[in-house]
Every structure is written in C-alpha cells, then in structure tokens.
Design an enzyme around this catalytic site. Structure first.
Site, PDB file in Angstrom:
ATOM      1  N   LYS A   1      13.917  94.185  53.545  1.00  0.00           N
ATOM      2  CA  LYS A   1      13.262  95.139  52.836  1.00  0.00           C
ATOM      3  C   LYS A   1      13.469  96.476  53.629  1.00  0.00           C
ATOM      4  O   LYS A   1      14.224  96.586  54.466  1.00  0.00           O
ATOM      5  CB  LYS A   1      11.647  94.872  52.356  1.00  0.00           C
TER       6      LYS A   1
ATOM      7  N   GLU B   1      13.011  84.965  41.178  1.00  0.00           N
ATOM      8  CA  GLU B   1      11.761  85.583  42.206  1.00  0.00           C
ATOM      9  C   GLU B   1      10.860  85.954  41.013  1.00  0.00           C
ATOM     10  O   GLU B   1      10.488  87.082  40.445  1.00  0.00           O
ATOM     11  CB  GLU B   1      12.169  86.697  42.923  1.00  0.00           C
TER      12      GLU B   1
ATOM     13  N   GLY C   1       5.236  88.487  47.986  1.00  0.00           N
ATOM     14  CA  GLY C   1       4.652  88.971  48.855  1.00  0.00           C
ATOM     15  C   GLY C   1       3.140  88.868  48.736  1.00  0.00           C
ATOM     16  O   GLY C   1       2.049  89.644  49.136  1.00  0.00           O
TER      17      GLY C   1
ATOM     18  N   SER D   1       7.159  84.364  48.423  1.00  0.00           N
ATOM     19  CA  SER D   1       6.349  83.572  49.347  1.00  0.00           C
ATOM     20  C   SER D   1       6.867  82.399  49.646  1.00  0.00           C
ATOM     21  O   SER D   1       6.120  81.343  50.091  1.00  0.00           O
ATOM     22  CB  SER D   1       4.903  83.649  48.602  1.00  0.00           C
TER      23      SER D   1
ATOM     24  N   GLU E   1      11.287  94.815  42.931  1.00  0.00           N
ATOM     25  CA  GLU E   1      10.822  96.187  43.406  1.00  0.00           C
ATOM     26  C   GLU E   1      11.423  97.133  42.925  1.00  0.00           C
ATOM     27  O   GLU E   1      11.115  98.488  42.724  1.00  0.00           O
ATOM     28  CB  GLU E   1      10.785  95.856  45.008  1.00  0.00           C
TER      29      GLU E   1
ATOM     30  N   GLY F   1      11.475  87.014  51.901  1.00  0.00           N
ATOM     31  CA  GLY F   1      11.039  88.175  52.395  1.00  0.00           C
ATOM     32  C   GLY F   1      10.212  88.212  53.758  1.00  0.00           C
ATOM     33  O   GLY F   1      10.968  88.050  54.631  1.00  0.00           O
TER      34      GLY F   1
ATOM     35  N   HIS G   1      16.513  93.660  42.316  1.00  0.00           N
ATOM     36  CA  HIS G   1      15.371  92.992  42.896  1.00  0.00           C
ATOM     37  C   HIS G   1      14.121  93.488  41.977  1.00  0.00           C
ATOM     38  O   HIS G   1      14.290  94.762  41.544  1.00  0.00           O
ATOM     39  CB  HIS G   1      15.195  93.378  44.213  1.00  0.00           C
TER      40      HIS G   1
ATOM     41  N   ASN H   1      15.847  88.954  53.250  1.00  0.00           N
ATOM     42  CA  ASN H   1      15.688  90.235  52.643  1.00  0.00           C
ATOM     43  C   ASN H   1      14.520  91.134  53.501  1.00  0.00           C
ATOM     44  O   ASN H   1      13.353  90.975  53.285  1.00  0.00           O
ATOM     45  CB  ASN H   1      15.109  90.175  51.126  1.00  0.00           C
TER      46      ASN H   1
HETATM   47  P1  13P Z   1       8.552  87.397  49.988  1.00  0.00           P
HETATM   48  O1  13P Z   1       8.880  86.110  50.714  1.00  0.00           O
HETATM   49  O2  13P Z   1       7.580  88.436  51.250  1.00  0.00           O
HETATM   50  O3  13P Z   1       7.366  86.985  49.019  1.00  0.00           O
HETATM   51  O4  13P Z   1       9.376  88.408  49.452  1.00  0.00           O
HETATM   52  C1  13P Z   1      10.340  87.743  48.532  1.00  0.00           C
HETATM   53  C2  13P Z   1      11.454  88.673  48.159  1.00  0.00           C
HETATM   54  O5  13P Z   1      10.937  89.748  47.282  1.00  0.00           O
HETATM   55  C3  13P Z   1      12.606  88.534  48.512  1.00  0.00           C
HETATM   56  O6  13P Z   1      13.614  89.240  47.972  1.00  0.00           O
END
Ligand code: 13P
Length: 253
Positions: free
Chosen positions: A12, A170, A176, A215, A99, A236, A97, A10
C-alpha cells in the site's frame, strides 16, 4: 489439479527508501531456499524499479498496486501506463482493490478497463473482488461478487482472459480490521467464484489462482491456505513485517 500458490505483499502507501531495502533483504534471505510457492512484492510506484532491481536473479516477482492509465503513452500528466510498469520489471498489477473502489470511486466498468489494459500491456492482472459488511449481513455477498466478476466474464474474450489472471477475494470488512473471514467463510466464496467461472469454462476455473486477502497473519494463514479453493494470499499489514510475512509464505507451501 494442483495450482502453484501465490503470496503477494501489498505494501500500500507505506515504506521509505531505507525501509524497502531492509524488508527486501530479510525477505530475500528468508526465501533463498524457497521451493514451490510463488511470492510477489507490490511496493508503491516510486519504488517499483528499485524493487525489481533488488529482486533480479531471485524467484521473487513484483507488481504494481494499480494500473493508473488505460491508454497508451500520451499527454496525460501524472499518469502511469501498463507498458511503463512492464518496462520497469512488473509481472503483475492489482486492479479493483477495494481501497481504489471506495476511496477513489473506481466502478466495475473502470476496473474491467484496467484489467484488459493490463493484459494488453503484458501484465498479469490480479482482480480484487469483495463485499462490504452490510452486503454480507444482508446476504448479498454472492450477488456482489457475481456483479464484480460479470464485467470480465461478459466482455468479449473475457472468460479466456482469465487464463492469464489471478483473482483475489478480499472481504472489505476484513481489510485492515483484524477481523479475518473464517476459513469456512472464505472457502465458500472461493468455491462460488470458481464455480461461476466453471459455468463458462471448466479448465480455466480449475487453473485460476484465487487468493484470500483481509487480515491474514502468521497465526491464521495455515488454516486459510488449507482450504481447497484458497491458493494463497494478498497480504497487507503483515507483509510489512518481514519475519511474519516469511511465516505466511511458508504456510502457503
Ligand atoms: P490487510 O492484510 O492489512 O488486512 O490488507 C489486506 C489487503 O488489502 C491486501 O490487498
């Protein structure tokens, strides 16, 4: 039953035209001999068609990070439909997601509408679920995940729809932040998700792939993927670092 692993990148809202070319070239080369696990790339909307073109002829698939519109084509300035995503080569689409839930106010009901709209357009939805830190600390993790799943399970035809879907767990506190759920913590929630689906339909529960996201790095991927109910990852930050992403893909095989 053995499920084929899936590692999804992803990206983003990161990347540029040049960056997309560079990362993909490294990933393609690194996965040229890939046997077994599936790998999928989720770039920003504007790069979708380009990524699908660059992946043509490889086993790597791609998808969108959201299905904007739940309607068919029409006068909806600025929106993108599932049919359009399919048209430019997407196989998957991420829905719900965290976010999108927290920054853009997407409710469980909206997420469910996106999930079914994606399937109607011929896309495979990756449904994201996960609890906030305070919810975990107050022991509400299972209640939150159950609520996020119930909007699908209680929909007419909802359980059957999971035969053509992927789930991603997640935990919001792990996204993140560099704080990963331990393999045992993640496994417990994955088992809960699979058990909840099994209460409706055992074969679908055994077949559905449940990814872990939050992460995931090259250093912790193998331990997470070794858990019996973790079928891969939604990656991510580490997916923007091609060599590290390749190591994560290897850990999933
Ligand atoms: P990270 O791997 O940066 O923590 O993000 C995970 C994520 O949101 C994947 O969709």
């Amino acid at each position: 039953m053995t499920r084929q692993s899936l590692v999804a990148a992803n990206w983003k809202m990161y990347g540029t035209w040049t960056g997309v070319n560079n990362i993909l070239a490294t990933i393609k080369q690194g996965l040229a001999q890939n046997a077994g696990g599936e790998v999928a790339i989720f770039p920003p909307f504007v790069y979708l068609a380009k990524v699908a073109r660059l992946l043509h002829g490889t086993k790597i698939t791609s998808g969108a990070q959201d299905i904007c519109s739940v309607t068919g084509e029409g006068a909806h300035t600025g929106e993108v439909s599932g049919v359009m995503l399919r048209d430019v080569g997407c196989r998957y689409v991420i829905v719900g997601h965290s976010e999108r839930r927290t920054l853009y106010g997407e409710t469980d009901t909206m997420v469910a509408r996106k999930f079914f709209a994606a399937q109607e357009a011929g896309l495979v939805p990756i449904l994201c679920v996960g609890e906030q830190l305070d919810e975990r600390e107050s022991e509400q993790t299972e209640a939150v995940i159950a609520r996020q799943l119930d909007v699908i399970l209680e929909h007419p035809g909802g359980v059957a729809s999971l035969a053509k879907a992927v789930i991603a767990y997640e935990p919001v506190w792990a996204i993140g932040t560099g704080k990963t759920a331990t393999p045992a913590q993640a496994q417990a929630v994955h088992a809960f998700i699979r058990g909840k689906i099994a209460a409706h339909d055992q074969p679908i529960a055994e077949k559905i792939r449940i990814l872990y996201g939050g992460s995931v790095k090259s250093t912790n991927a193998a331990d997470l993927f070794a858990m019996p109910d973790i079928d891969g990852g939604l990656i991510g930050g580490a997916s923007l670092d091609a060599p590290q992403f390749l190591e994560i893909c290897r850990a999933a095989r």
